[in-house]
Scaffold this motif. Structure first.
Motif, PDB file in Angstrom:
ATOM      1  N   VAL A 219       0.776  -1.353  -0.042  1.00 51.68           N
ATOM      2  CA  VAL A 219      -0.122  -0.085   0.010  1.00 51.68           C
ATOM      3  C   VAL A 219       0.960   1.245  -0.148  1.00 51.68           C
ATOM      4  O   VAL A 219       1.750   1.524   0.992  1.00 51.68           O
ATOM      5  N   SER A 220       0.890   1.937  -1.171  1.00 54.83           N
ATOM      6  CA  SER A 220       1.849   3.050  -1.209  1.00 54.83           C
ATOM      7  C   SER A 220       1.184   4.361  -0.705  1.00 54.83           C
ATOM      8  O   SER A 220       1.916   5.583  -0.798  1.00 54.83           O
ATOM      9  N   THR A 221       0.007   4.459   0.019  1.00 57.64           N
ATOM     10  CA  THR A 221      -0.337   5.875   0.497  1.00 57.64           C
ATOM     11  C   THR A 221       0.537   6.508   1.049  1.00 57.64           C
ATOM     12  O   THR A 221       0.530   7.739   0.952  1.00 57.64           O
ATOM     13  N   ASN A 222       1.139   6.067   2.173  1.00 54.05           N
ATOM     14  CA  ASN A 222       1.899   6.920   3.152  1.00 54.05           C
ATOM     15  C   ASN A 222       3.251   7.266   2.416  1.00 54.05           C
ATOM     16  O   ASN A 222       3.973   8.518   2.635  1.00 54.05           O
ATOM     17  N   ALA A 223       3.793   6.297   1.542  1.00 53.89           N
ATOM     18  CA  ALA A 223       5.037   6.592   0.688  1.00 53.89           C
ATOM     19  C   ALA A 223       4.685   7.762  -0.229  1.00 53.89           C
ATOM     20  O   ALA A 223       5.547   8.692  -0.210  1.00 53.89           O
ATOM     21  N   ARG A 224       3.622   7.811  -0.721  1.00 52.23           N
ATOM     22  CA  ARG A 224       3.239   8.853  -1.804  1.00 52.23           C
ATOM     23  C   ARG A 224       3.172  10.341  -0.934  1.00 52.23           C
ATOM     24  O   ARG A 224       3.427  11.264  -1.657  1.00 52.23           O
ATOM     25  N   SER A 225       2.504  10.129   0.203  1.00 56.22           N
ATOM     26  CA  SER A 225       2.648  11.487   0.922  1.00 56.22           C
ATOM     27  C   SER A 225       3.847  12.094   1.164  1.00 56.22           C
ATOM     28  O   SER A 225       4.099  13.180   1.146  1.00 56.22           O
ATOM     29  N   LEU A 226       4.755  11.314   1.677  1.00 59.11           N
ATOM     30  CA  LEU A 226       6.112  11.499   1.813  1.00 59.11           C
ATOM     31  C   LEU A 226       6.933  12.059   0.428  1.00 59.11           C
ATOM     32  O   LEU A 226       7.329  13.118   0.378  1.00 59.11           O
ATOM     33  N   LEU A 227       6.516  11.458  -0.571  1.00 64.86           N
ATOM     34  CA  LEU A 227       7.248  11.931  -1.800  1.00 64.86           C
ATOM     35  C   LEU A 227       6.476  13.178  -2.300  1.00 64.86           C
ATOM     36  O   LEU A 227       7.296  14.037  -2.815  1.00 64.86           O
ATOM     37  N   GLU A 228       5.246  13.023  -2.191  1.00 66.75           N
ATOM     38  CA  GLU A 228       4.713  14.545  -2.330  1.00 66.75           C
ATOM     39  C   GLU A 228       5.234  15.715  -1.842  1.00 66.75           C
ATOM     40  O   GLU A 228       5.465  16.710  -2.356  1.00 66.75           O
ATOM     41  N   TYR A 229       5.280  15.515  -0.469  1.00 59.34           N
ATOM     42  CA  TYR A 229       5.840  16.557   0.535  1.00 59.34           C
ATOM     43  C   TYR A 229       7.142  16.778   0.020  1.00 59.34           C
ATOM     44  O   TYR A 229       7.695  18.169   0.061  1.00 59.34           O
ATOM     45  N   THR A 230       8.084  15.893  -0.135  1.00 57.93           N
ATOM     46  CA  THR A 230       9.376  15.887  -0.692  1.00 57.93           C
ATOM     47  C   THR A 230       9.503  16.824  -2.040  1.00 57.93           C
ATOM     48  O   THR A 230      10.350  17.730  -2.142  1.00 57.93           O
ATOM     49  N   ALA A 231       8.724  16.337  -2.976  1.00 57.66           N
ATOM     50  CA  ALA A 231       8.719  17.079  -4.342  1.00 57.66           C
ATOM     51  C   ALA A 231       8.634  18.597  -4.356  1.00 57.66           C
ATOM     52  O   ALA A 231       8.812  19.255  -5.033  1.00 57.66           O
ATOM     53  N   ASN A 232       7.473  18.797  -3.374  1.00 61.85           N
ATOM     54  CA  ASN A 232       6.937  20.055  -3.300  1.00 61.85           C
ATOM     55  C   ASN A 232       7.940  21.074  -2.405  1.00 61.85           C
ATOM     56  O   ASN A 232       7.919  22.151  -2.278  1.00 61.85           O
ATOM     57  N   SER A 233       8.849  20.318  -1.831  1.00 67.27           N
ATOM     58  CA  SER A 233       9.692  21.095  -0.887  1.00 67.27           C
ATOM     59  C   SER A 233      10.929  21.553  -1.721  1.00 67.27           C
ATOM     60  O   SER A 233      11.467  21.233  -2.632  1.00 67.27           O
ATOM     61  N   LYS A 234      11.853  22.818  -0.923  1.00 63.51           N
ATOM     62  CA  LYS A 234      13.153  23.196  -1.826  1.00 63.51           C
ATOM     63  C   LYS A 234      13.974  22.115  -1.541  1.00 63.51           C
ATOM     64  O   LYS A 234      15.030  21.806  -2.628  1.00 63.51           O
ATOM     65  N   HIS A 235      13.996  21.028  -0.851  1.00 62.51           N
ATOM     66  CA  HIS A 235      14.974  19.983  -0.887  1.00 62.51           C
ATOM     67  C   HIS A 235      14.811  18.980  -1.860  1.00 62.51           C
ATOM     68  O   HIS A 235      15.668  18.294  -2.577  1.00 62.51           O
ATOM     69  N   GLY A 236      13.376  18.795  -2.327  1.00 65.15           N
ATOM     70  CA  GLY A 236      13.003  17.994  -3.358  1.00 65.15           C
ATOM     71  C   GLY A 236      13.491  18.758  -4.581  1.00 65.15           C
ATOM     72  O   GLY A 236      13.902  18.057  -5.679  1.00 65.15           O
ATOM     73  N   GLN A 237      13.450  19.930  -4.760  1.00 65.61           N
ATOM     74  CA  GLN A 237      13.711  20.607  -5.915  1.00 65.61           C
ATOM     75  C   GLN A 237      15.305  20.793  -6.053  1.00 65.61           C
ATOM     76  O   GLN A 237      15.671  20.817  -7.215  1.00 65.61           O
ATOM     77  N   LEU A 238      16.110  21.007  -5.069  1.00 62.97           N
ATOM     78  CA  LEU A 238      17.376  20.964  -5.200  1.00 62.97           C
ATOM     79  C   LEU A 238      18.353  19.832  -5.267  1.00 62.97           C
ATOM     80  O   LEU A 238      19.460  19.997  -5.419  1.00 62.97           O
ATOM     81  N   GLY A 239      17.509  18.665  -4.970  1.00 66.09           N
ATOM     82  CA  GLY A 239      18.312  17.382  -5.000  1.00 66.09           C
ATOM     83  C   GLY A 239      18.867  17.152  -3.626  1.00 66.09           C
ATOM     84  O   GLY A 239      19.906  16.090  -3.717  1.00 66.09           O
TER      85      GLY A 239
END
Length: 127
Positions: free
Chosen positions: A34-54
């Motif tokens: 079940v990927s629900t929690n992982a997806r939430s973390l990935l969404e949060y990360t992708a939208n954060s500056k840390h996800g954008q900067l690598g």
């Protein structure tokens, strides 16, 4: 993550696998991941500056999943890795810096070879 960014470090997160394949009795690997929690973390990360900067270098699904027979269904594992890859591709679609998918953190060379043959298209780094 701010500390890692300031130090020039890159972070790898391990996403829970077994917890999300248990039945109501606590038996592992009883149904698809079940990927629900992982997806939430990935969404949060992708939208954060840390996800954008690598700053977030990658994600690993589970840790030593096959050790001690914790996860036996290779097809389920491959499907889960494919899902992680798909979510990352979707969420980082417009960002040239995408986190890597890592795994499967195996024990034993014959098992590792077998898993790599099926996971190959979905991971960038074998652990």
């Amino acid at each position: 993550l701010d500390f890692a960014e300031k130090c020039g470090a890159r972070i790898v997160f391990t996403l829970a696998y077994l917890l999300h394949t248990r039945d109501i009795y606590g038996n592992n690997d009883q149904h698809d991941w079940v990927s629900t929690n992982a997806r939430s973390l990935l969404e949060y990360t992708a939208n954060s500056k840390h996800g954008q900067l690598g700053t977030v270098y990658g994600f690993e699904l589970g840790n030593e999943l096959r050790h001690g027979g914790k996860a036996k269904n290779t097809t389920r594992m491959v499907t889960a890795y494919k899902k992680v890859r798909s979510i990352i591709e979707e969420l980082w679609e417009n960002n040239p810096i995408k986190p890597l998918v890592m795994g499967p953190a195996c024990t034993g060379t014959s098992e590792f070879k077998q898993l790599l043959e099926t996971l190959g298209p979905f991971i960038e780094i074998a652990t």
